[in-house]
Scaffold this motif. Structure first.
Motif, PDB file in Angstrom:
ATOM      1  N   THR A 111     -28.496 135.080  -0.624  1.00  0.00           N
ATOM      2  CA  THR A 111     -27.669 134.867   0.793  1.00  0.00           C
ATOM      3  C   THR A 111     -28.057 136.093   1.543  1.00  0.00           C
ATOM      4  O   THR A 111     -28.400 137.341   1.120  1.00  0.00           O
ATOM      5  CB  THR A 111     -26.170 134.930   0.750  1.00  0.00           C
ATOM      6  OG1 THR A 111     -25.735 135.896   0.205  1.00  0.00           O
ATOM      7  CG2 THR A 111     -25.897 133.517  -0.269  1.00  0.00           C
ATOM      8  N   ILE A 112     -28.360 135.884   2.757  1.00  0.00           N
ATOM      9  CA  ILE A 112     -28.363 136.470   4.039  1.00  0.00           C
ATOM     10  C   ILE A 112     -29.735 137.964   3.728  1.00  0.00           C
ATOM     11  O   ILE A 112     -29.932 138.404   4.816  1.00  0.00           O
ATOM     12  CB  ILE A 112     -27.132 137.579   4.377  1.00  0.00           C
ATOM     13  CG1 ILE A 112     -27.233 138.724   3.565  1.00  0.00           C
ATOM     14  CG2 ILE A 112     -25.984 136.705   4.425  1.00  0.00           C
ATOM     15  CD1 ILE A 112     -25.867 139.673   3.603  1.00  0.00           C
ATOM     16  N   VAL A 113     -30.393 137.578   2.876  1.00  0.00           N
ATOM     17  CA  VAL A 113     -31.551 138.736   2.644  1.00  0.00           C
ATOM     18  C   VAL A 113     -32.562 138.378   3.785  1.00  0.00           C
ATOM     19  O   VAL A 113     -33.859 139.250   3.694  1.00  0.00           O
ATOM     20  CB  VAL A 113     -32.075 138.816   1.263  1.00  0.00           C
ATOM     21  CG1 VAL A 113     -30.930 139.341   0.301  1.00  0.00           C
ATOM     22  CG2 VAL A 113     -32.420 137.449   0.629  1.00  0.00           C
ATOM     23  N   HIS A 114     -32.888 137.350   4.047  1.00  0.00           N
ATOM     24  CA  HIS A 114     -33.852 136.991   5.146  1.00  0.00           C
ATOM     25  C   HIS A 114     -33.929 137.907   6.406  1.00  0.00           C
ATOM     26  O   HIS A 114     -35.081 137.961   6.979  1.00  0.00           O
ATOM     27  CB  HIS A 114     -33.986 135.518   5.477  1.00  0.00           C
ATOM     28  CG  HIS A 114     -32.757 134.877   6.295  1.00  0.00           C
ATOM     29  ND1 HIS A 114     -31.587 135.047   5.547  1.00  0.00           N
ATOM     30  CD2 HIS A 114     -32.326 134.216   7.235  1.00  0.00           C
ATOM     31  CE1 HIS A 114     -30.410 134.507   6.395  1.00  0.00           C
ATOM     32  NE2 HIS A 114     -31.296 134.232   7.357  1.00  0.00           N
ATOM     33  N   ARG A 116     -24.354 137.060  -5.890  1.00  0.00           N
ATOM     34  CA  ARG A 116     -25.280 137.140  -4.739  1.00  0.00           C
ATOM     35  C   ARG A 116     -24.194 136.476  -3.546  1.00  0.00           C
ATOM     36  O   ARG A 116     -24.535 136.877  -2.366  1.00  0.00           O
ATOM     37  CB  ARG A 116     -26.463 136.390  -4.803  1.00  0.00           C
ATOM     38  CG  ARG A 116     -27.413 137.292  -5.793  1.00  0.00           C
ATOM     39  CD  ARG A 116     -28.686 136.704  -5.956  1.00  0.00           C
ATOM     40  NE  ARG A 116     -29.415 137.450  -6.756  1.00  0.00           N
ATOM     41  CZ  ARG A 116     -30.778 137.271  -7.292  1.00  0.00           C
ATOM     42  NH1 ARG A 116     -31.277 136.069  -6.890  1.00  0.00           N
ATOM     43  NH2 ARG A 116     -31.283 137.992  -8.023  1.00  0.00           N
ATOM     44  N   ILE A 117     -23.547 135.292  -3.812  1.00  0.00           N
ATOM     45  CA  ILE A 117     -22.494 134.878  -2.905  1.00  0.00           C
ATOM     46  C   ILE A 117     -21.505 135.848  -2.582  1.00  0.00           C
ATOM     47  O   ILE A 117     -21.281 135.859  -1.278  1.00  0.00           O
ATOM     48  CB  ILE A 117     -22.073 133.325  -3.143  1.00  0.00           C
ATOM     49  CG1 ILE A 117     -23.439 132.358  -3.531  1.00  0.00           C
ATOM     50  CG2 ILE A 117     -20.997 132.850  -2.437  1.00  0.00           C
ATOM     51  CD1 ILE A 117     -23.058 131.250  -4.107  1.00  0.00           C
ATOM     52  N   CYS A 118     -21.005 136.280  -3.110  1.00  0.00           N
ATOM     53  CA  CYS A 118     -19.639 137.208  -3.009  1.00  0.00           C
ATOM     54  C   CYS A 118     -20.306 138.387  -2.294  1.00  0.00           C
ATOM     55  O   CYS A 118     -19.665 138.765  -1.308  1.00  0.00           O
ATOM     56  CB  CYS A 118     -18.962 137.568  -4.296  1.00  0.00           C
ATOM     57  SG  CYS A 118     -18.070 136.272  -5.215  1.00  0.00           S
ATOM     58  N   TRP A 119     -21.344 138.990  -2.748  1.00  0.00           N
ATOM     59  CA  TRP A 119     -21.865 139.979  -1.924  1.00  0.00           C
ATOM     60  C   TRP A 119     -22.210 139.616  -0.209  1.00  0.00           C
ATOM     61  O   TRP A 119     -21.897 140.291   0.580  1.00  0.00           O
ATOM     62  CB  TRP A 119     -23.277 140.432  -2.516  1.00  0.00           C
ATOM     63  CG  TRP A 119     -23.990 141.549  -1.603  1.00  0.00           C
ATOM     64  CD1 TRP A 119     -23.722 142.822  -1.409  1.00  0.00           C
ATOM     65  CD2 TRP A 119     -25.168 141.162  -0.954  1.00  0.00           C
ATOM     66  NE1 TRP A 119     -24.684 143.321  -0.529  1.00  0.00           N
ATOM     67  CE2 TRP A 119     -25.404 142.407  -0.211  1.00  0.00           C
ATOM     68  CE3 TRP A 119     -25.926 140.072  -0.683  1.00  0.00           C
ATOM     69  CZ2 TRP A 119     -26.638 142.489   0.669  1.00  0.00           C
ATOM     70  CZ3 TRP A 119     -26.996 140.200  -0.041  1.00  0.00           C
ATOM     71  CH2 TRP A 119     -27.511 141.392   0.843  1.00  0.00           C
ATOM     72  N   GLY A 120     -23.081 138.473  -0.376  1.00  0.00           N
ATOM     73  CA  GLY A 120     -23.427 138.136   1.202  1.00  0.00           C
ATOM     74  C   GLY A 120     -22.195 137.679   2.062  1.00  0.00           C
ATOM     75  O   GLY A 120     -22.206 137.920   3.198  1.00  0.00           O
ATOM     76  N   LYS A 121     -21.138 137.015   1.198  1.00  0.00           N
ATOM     77  CA  LYS A 121     -19.893 136.786   1.950  1.00  0.00           C
ATOM     78  C   LYS A 121     -19.086 137.792   2.420  1.00  0.00           C
ATOM     79  O   LYS A 121     -18.631 137.577   3.680  1.00  0.00           O
ATOM     80  CB  LYS A 121     -19.126 135.488   1.160  1.00  0.00           C
ATOM     81  CG  LYS A 121     -17.978 134.954   1.904  1.00  0.00           C
ATOM     82  CD  LYS A 121     -18.160 134.304   3.163  1.00  0.00           C
ATOM     83  CE  LYS A 121     -16.666 134.042   3.637  1.00  0.00           C
ATOM     84  NZ  LYS A 121     -16.943 133.322   5.212  1.00  0.00           N
ATOM     85  N   PHE A 122     -18.745 138.578   1.435  1.00  0.00           N
ATOM     86  CA  PHE A 122     -17.882 139.653   1.743  1.00  0.00           C
ATOM     87  C   PHE A 122     -18.309 140.770   2.097  1.00  0.00           C
ATOM     88  O   PHE A 122     -17.572 141.883   2.633  1.00  0.00           O
ATOM     89  CB  PHE A 122     -16.861 139.939   0.535  1.00  0.00           C
ATOM     90  CG  PHE A 122     -16.185 138.472   0.101  1.00  0.00           C
ATOM     91  CD1 PHE A 122     -15.321 137.775   1.229  1.00  0.00           C
ATOM     92  CD2 PHE A 122     -16.662 137.603  -0.884  1.00  0.00           C
ATOM     93  CE1 PHE A 122     -14.665 136.936   0.842  1.00  0.00           C
ATOM     94  CE2 PHE A 122     -16.052 136.217  -1.207  1.00  0.00           C
ATOM     95  CZ  PHE A 122     -15.146 135.935  -0.144  1.00  0.00           C
TER      96      PHE A 122
END
Length: 458
Positions: A391-394, A233-239
């Protein structure tokens, strides 16, 4: 567009607004439906345009650009009639007999300045809200995403009369000319430094505005976190979008006990995400200047994964950097690219010291299975919005207002929050005439009586 052309446009828009302010909600819904049909008809063109601008994968365009736009249009079509109804409130005793209502009315002429990183969605979403609320709009898309700007101009010209909504293309000088004009509201999305300039420029007209900016968003990984899920989830939201996302994690703070293990999981996740080695499902940096800036930030850093680059295509590989100095250029401002600094922390005090080194962030993320730890993080730090265990889903929930705090932004939007942003409240008291209590009129012979009445409030 020259200064004279801009002023002529705004003058005609001024004249138009005198009648367009009476546009019925039903008419606005029809316009939104027409806009939705135009976007649908140009879906392929939008996907191709964003790809031409910086090779954004089709899936990311569909999900982070078009899907978000459709959700916003559908919500306004469904809700704008109810949201726009005057709201009755209880009357003040001193106004008896009366009826009191709050009306939501459009601001008037709105300027929307959009960024390049999500060039379609971050341009069209505020336009949807502004138009649905009865405003007229001038949209200035980013010159750094010219293909998307062209398709935005095509869609807007197909759907709207020129005096109702207009796209004005141009670079910095055009933006300056636009900001020199008098607007009823300004909506800006972009970097913190430019946001400060925008705010200063429109202050001379005391123009109300929204600033959607960014910041150094922390991402905390507690020892209790599900590390496999957290890594994905971190790699998806970051990259996603090659890290060119205002709410992307800017740096990781990992519990020292699991840092080495979690770094390996991040690396294995990135290898799985981009296993073909060609990075076909990975966007490029927007332009050469941004490429030079980001590759320059990596000089002298301890790169633990990635770092490969290709100037011909503005490609920078997802990159992990171990514990860069907080005074380094890498940590001076928002990275806004595919570089993820990784730090260890040993105590909550250390977390507080690190996060409070920077301005209040737009977003904060925490991965943990401990309720007390999550609660403490939420209560200890001030940020625009956040997510627990992702991450970022809000951003995609239109029931959640989206915006920053302090240097990361001013105001918010999305869904009902967009309605509240693009309208202002007008208060109306309707007095009845069948009773007219004389106590408020001179001569004031009822002072003692009113003093007794005031005792109810003392």
């Amino acid at each position: 567009m020259q200064e004279g052309d801009i002023k002529d446009l705004l003058q005609s828009q001024d004249q138009f607004f005198k009648s367009s302010s009476k546009t019925s909600v039903t008419e606005r819904i029809s316009i939104l439906k027409k806009l939705k049909s135009s976007i649908k008809a140009h879906e392929k063109d939008i996907v191709e345009a964003v790809y031409k601008d910086f090779q954004k994968p089709e899936f990311e365009v569909l999900t982070s650009e078009l899907f978000v736009a459709y959700k916003e249009i559908n919500l306004f079509i469904k809700k704008i009639k109810n949201w726009s109804k005057p709201k009755s409130v209880s009357s003040a005793w001193l106004n008896f007999p009366s009826s009191d209502k709050i009306y939501h009315v459009p601001w008037g002429k709105i300027l929307v300045i959009a960024p390049w990183n999500y060039p379609f969605q971050l341009a069209i979403t505020p336009v949807i809200g502004a138009i649905a609320c009865g405003n007229t709009v001038v949209l200035k898309p980013s010159e750094h995403a010219p293909y998307t700007a062209d398709i935005l101009e095509k869609i807007i010209s197909e759907v709207f009369e020129a005096q109702q909504a207009k796209v004005i293309q141009g670079a910095v000088e055009t933006a300056k000319l636009l900001l020199e004009q008098k607007w009823d509201y300004v909506f800006f999305t972009g970097s913190v430094p430019v946001g400060r300039i925008v705010s200063q420029q429109i202050a001379k007209h005391m123009t109300p505005h929204t600033l959607e900016l960014g910041g150094k968003n922390p991402c905390i990984v507690d020892a209790s976190a599900n590390l496999d899920v957290a890594a994905k989830r971190i790699c998806w939201g970051k990259f996603l979008n090659a890290g060119q996302t205002c709410i992307a994690p800017d740096y990781l703070l990992i519990n020292a006990d699991i840092k080495a293990e979690f770094q390996e999981k991040l690396i294995s996740t990135l290898k799985a995400f981009y296993a073909d080695g060609t990075f076909t499902d990975y966007a490029r940096l927007i332009h050469e200047d941004h490429y030079e800036r980001l590759t320059g930030l990596l000089k002298g850093q301890n790169i633990i994964y990635g770092g490969d680059s290709e100037p011909e295509t503005n490609f920078l590989e997802p990159t992990l950097v171990d514990s860069p100095d907080f005074s380094s250029t890498l940590m001076e401002e928002e990275i806004f690219g595919p570089i993820l600094p990784v730090y260890a922390y040993s105590s909550f005090d250390e977390l507080e010291t690190t996060i409070n080194t920077f301005d209040k962030p737009l977003s904060l993320y925490v991965f943990s299975e401990r309720k007390d730890f999550i609660k403490r993080v939420n209560e200890s730090f001030d940020f625009g919005g956040g997510v627990i265990n992702d991450t970022i889903v809000h951003f995609v929930n239109d029931k959640l207002p989206f915006g920053g705090v302090g240097a990361s932004g001013l105001g918010n939007y999305h869904g009902k929050a967009s309605f509240e942003t693009f309208t202002r409240k007008k208060s109306i008291v309707k007095r009845k005439t069948w009773l007219d209590i004389p106590i408020k009129y001179p001569p004031y012979t009822h002072v003692d009586s009113f003093k007794s009445f005031m005792n109810l409030f003392r």
